[in-house]
Design a protein around this motif. Structure first.
Motif, short mmCIF file in Angstrom:
data_model
loop_
_atom_site.label_atom_id
_atom_site.label_comp_id
_atom_site.label_asym_id
_atom_site.label_seq_id
_atom_site.Cartn_x
_atom_site.Cartn_y
_atom_site.Cartn_z
N THR A 195 0.81 -1.22 0.00
CA THR A 195 0.00 0.00 0.00
C THR A 195 0.84 1.26 0.00
O THR A 195 0.34 2.34 -0.27
N ASP B 169 -14.35 -7.30 -0.47
CA ASP B 169 -13.78 -5.96 -0.37
C ASP B 169 -12.27 -6.10 -0.24
O ASP B 169 -11.74 -7.21 -0.11
N ARG B 170 -11.58 -4.98 -0.28
CA ARG B 170 -10.13 -5.00 -0.18
C ARG B 170 -9.68 -3.88 0.74
O ARG B 170 -10.01 -2.72 0.53
N LYS C 85 -6.46 -3.29 1.19
CA LYS C 85 -5.40 -2.69 0.39
C LYS C 85 -6.03 -1.84 -0.71
O LYS C 85 -7.09 -2.17 -1.23
N GLU C 86 -5.36 -0.82 -1.08
CA GLU C 86 -5.90 0.08 -2.10
C GLU C 86 -5.27 -0.11 -3.46
O GLU C 86 -5.47 0.69 -4.37
N VAL D 259 -7.22 5.23 -8.61
CA VAL D 259 -8.11 4.19 -8.06
C VAL D 259 -8.38 3.15 -9.13
O VAL D 259 -8.02 3.31 -10.29
N ARG E 277 -9.01 7.49 -0.90
CA ARG E 277 -9.18 6.97 -2.25
C ARG E 277 -10.54 6.31 -2.46
O ARG E 277 -11.09 6.34 -3.55
N ARG E 278 -11.08 5.69 -1.40
CA ARG E 278 -12.38 5.05 -1.58
C ARG E 278 -13.47 6.07 -1.86
O ARG E 278 -14.35 5.85 -2.70
#
Length: 560
Positions: free
Chosen positions: A219, A454-455, A457-458, A488, A549-550
Motif C-alpha cells: 500500500t 472488499d479490499r 489494500k488500495e 483508483v 481513495r475510496r
C-alpha cells in the motif's frame, strides 16, 4: 459452534485430495533432478514448435551454471533475470538455483525509474536480460546500481530454424517482427558465449535458503523484497500437485503464457509444470496471434491464465473456427473470474475452469476451487492442503468473525514467507503473530468456500497485475498541469479493474489525456498508465490531509 480451527472445508475437497501432505527437505533443484531422472527423453520446452527434451534442458542448466560461476556467481548471491517467457528464461532460472544462488525476477518492460530501487536493494552484480531491455539496465549501472555483468539474450535464437529464417527476410513485415523481438547490443556478454563451456556441479543448499526474490510495493508504493525459500515454493508446488489428481505426469501439455516475473507464473509454469514433467508451450507474450497459433499446433491439457486471456481465446477461436476441445484443467487467478466465462470455457473445452487466490508472500496460492464439478463459480474456493485460514475483525485480528460474516482473511502454512527483505517494520505490519494478513475482506460459507467482498489494500488489480496508486500518483503529480490526483481502480466489464486517475488541475490548465498518458509512459509500464481520467475540483481527505481513495472512487462513479 463451528470454528475455523475445525477445518470443516475439507469435506468440500475432491475425493482424492488429502488434507495433509508429507514434506521433505527437497529444493527446487531436487525437483528438477527427479523429473529428469524419469522423463529425460520427453519434451520439456516448446518454443514455436522447437522442442527441448528434459535431458537436454538439464544439460543446458548445468552448462549455463558453469558460465555464471565463471562470472563469479556463488551460493547466496542474487542474480537478476529480465526476460519474457522463453527457453532461456527457464534455463537461467534453474542455473542460478543450481549454484545455490537466488533468482531475482523483474518485468523486462519496466522503466529505469521502476527498477532503480529494487536493483539497489538486491545488489545483483549479474543480470540476464532480454536484449531489447539492455539499455535500461545499462543506465541503472551508470547511475549507481552494482551491476557488473549484463548477459544479453536474443529470443529468436531459441526459435525453429524456419522461423528464424523468415525473420531475416528483406520484407517490411519481417523487419517489424524482428525489431519487436530483438535488438543488437554491444559491450554485453552474449547468451551464446555464457551458455558454453564446462558445466558446474550442483551446489547443495538448505531448503530454508531464499530461492526467489520478488518485489511488491504493497500500500505504500515503496518496493519490498519478498524472499521465497525453496521450502515455501516446493510446498506450494506439492499442494498444487495434490489439488489436481487428474494430472498424468510426463504427458501433460501446459500453455505457459503467464509472465515468469510474476509469482503466479513462476509457480504454475516454471515450477509446477516442470515438477509434473509437462511439455511447456512457451509464449513470450499472451497475445492473441501467438495463443491461437499455439492452439492450432498442439492442444494444451492445462491452461493457467487470467480471465481476460480465457475470454480472448474463446472469442478468437470461435471466430476462426478453431477447436479448443481437450483442455482438461484450467486454473484462473489474479482477478475475479466471471461465472459466465466459466460456463463458456467449460462448454468449449469439455474440461474444468476453476478460480484460485493467492499473494506473492504465499508463493502464491492459498485457496482454490476443487478441480471437480464441486467448484463454485464466483467463489475463490477453499483453503489448500496444510493451509490454515481465519476470518477476523480487521481492527482486532484476535477476534474471529462468525461463519458467514465479513472479515479480513489471514493465513498461515508452509508456503507463507517469513518476512520482507531488510524491512522489519513492514514485516511486523503484515503479520499478526504468525498469521499473514492478506488485507482482503472475505466471507466464508458453511462449506468453507470463500468469497472476496472488499479490499483493505488500495492497490488496483488490472489484467492480473498489481498497480500501486502511490507510485502512479507520484509520476502524475510531476506534470505541471496536475495540482492533485488520486489513482483508483475502476470496474471493467470483464470483471477486473482498470487504472483511473481523478485529477485536480492546476490553474489555467485543461485535461489533456493524450499528453498525460505520454508523460506517464516515460516512467511507467503501460499497464500502470491510467486508462480513465476524470476532472474534479477537490479530492476528499481525512483530517490529517490524507486522500481518501475510496471516497474518491465514488466521485469517479458520480462522474462516470
Amino acid at each position: 459452534m463451528r470454528t475455523y480451527a475445525d477445518r470443516f472445508w475439507l469435506r468440500s475437497y475432491g475425493p482424492e485430495v488429502p488434507g495433509r501432505l508429507t514434506y521433505d527437505d527437497a529444493t527446487i533443484s531436487d525437483l528438477l533432478a527427479r523429473t529428469v531422472a524419469v522423463h529425460r527423453r520427453r519434451p520439456a520446452l516448446d518454443f514455436f514448435g522447437r522442442t527441448t527434451s528434459y535431458g537436454a534442458f538439464a544439460r543446458q542448466v548445468e552448462v549455463l551454471a558453469g558460465g555464471l560461476a565463471r562470472l563469479g556467481v556463488r551460493a547466496g548471491d542474487a542474480v537478476a533475470i529480465m526476460l519474457p517467457s522463453c527457453p532461456q528464461h527457464l534455463v537461467a532460472f534453474y542455473a542460478v538455483l543450481h549454484l545455490g544462488a537466488t533468482v531475482v525476477e523483474h518485468n523486462p518492460l519496466y522503466t529505469e525509474a521502476e527498477l532503480d530501487a529494487p536493483f539497489r536493494d538486491h545488489r545483483a552484480e549479474v543480470a540476464i536480460v532480454w536484449d531489447k531491455a539492455v539499455p535500461v539496465v545499462e543506465r541503472l549501472a551508470q547511475h549507481g546500481a552494482p551491476v557488473r555483468h549484463i548477459v544479453s539474450v536474443d529470443l529468436t535464437t531459441a526459435m525453429p530454424a524456419t522461423k528464424r529464417a523468415a525473420l531475416r527476410l528483406p520484407l517490411p513485415a519481417a523487419r517489424k517482427a524482428r525489431a519487436a523481438l530483438t535488438a543488437p547490443n554491444r559491450g554485453t556478454i552474449s547468451w551464446a558465449d555464457l551458455a558454453s563451456g564446462r558445466p558446474a556441479p550442483r551446489h547443495t543448499v538448505s531448503p530454508d535458503q531464499a530461492a526467489l526474490l520478488l518485489y511488491t510495493s504493497g500500500t505504500t508504493g515503496e518496493p519490498k523484497g519478498v524472499p521465497l525459500t525453496h521450502r515455501n515454493l516446493v510446498a506450494n508446488v506439492r499442494m498444487g500437485r495434490a489439488w489436481v489428481p487428474g494430472i498424468v505426469e510426463g504427458e501433460e501439455v501446459f500453455l505457459s503464457s503467464l509472465p515468469m516475473f510474476h509469482a503466479y507464473g513462476v509457480t504454475m509454469c516454471v515450477l509446477f509444470g516442470v515438477h509434473v514433467g509437462a511439455r511447456l508451450v512457451l509464449l513470450p507474450a499472451p497475445e492473441i496471434p501467438l495463443l491461437i497459433d499455439a492452439f492450432k499446433r498442439i492442444t494444451p491439457t492445462f491452461v493457467p491464465a487470467v480471465p481476460p486471456i480465457y475470454a480472448r481465446i474463446l472469442d478468437e477461436t470461435e471466430r476462426r473456427g478453431v477447436s479448443i476441445k481437450g483442455v482438461r484443467h484450467s486454473f484462473s487467478g489474479a482477478m475475479s473470474l466471471p461465472p459466465d466465462l466459466v460456463r463458456r470455457w467449460e462448454e468449449a473445452t469439455g474440461g474444468l475452469l476453476v478460480e484460485g487466490y493467492g499473494l506473492t508472500e504465499a508463493s502464491p496460492i492459498v485457496v482454490g476451487n476443487p478441480m471437480t464439478t464441486r467448484r463454485r463459480p464466483g467463489s475463490i474456493g477453499v483453503p489448500f492442503p496444510d493451509t490454515e485460514v481465519r476470518v477476523v475483525d480487521p481492527d482486532d485480528p484476535d477476534v474471529e468473525v462468525p461463519i458467514g460474516e465479513r472479515g479480513e482473511l489471514i493465513v498461515r502454512g508452509p508456503q507463507v514467507f517469513h518476512g520482507y527483505k531488510d524491512q522489519p517494520d513492514e514485516t511486523a505490519q503484515t503479520f499478526h503473530r504468525d498469521w499473514l494478513r492478506t488485507g482482503d475482506i472475505v466471507r466464508m460459507d458453511a462449506d468453507g468456500y470463500l468469497t472476496i467482498v472488499d479490499r483493505i489494500k488500495e492497490m488496483v488489480v488490472t489484467g492480473g497485475f498489481n498497480v500501486y496508486p502511490t507510485e502512479v500518483e507520484h509520476v502524475l503529480r510531476s506534470h505541471p498541469s496536475i495540482e492533485d490526483v488520486a489513482v483508483v481502480g475502476a470496474s471493467h466489464p470483464d470483471g477486473g479493474e482498470e487504472v483511473a486517475a481523478i485529477v485536480v488541475l492546476a490553474d489555467g490548465h485543461s485535461l489533456d489525456e493524450a499528453t498525460l498518458r505520454a508523460h506517464a509512459k516515460e516512467s511507467l509500464t503501460p499497464y500502470k498508465v491510467p486508462r480513465r481520467w476524470h476532472k474534479v475540483d477537490e479530492l476528499p481527505r481525512n483530517p490529517m490531509g490524507k486522500i481518501l481513495r475510496r471516497q474518491a472512487a465514488r466521485l469517479l462513479d458520480h462522474h462516470g
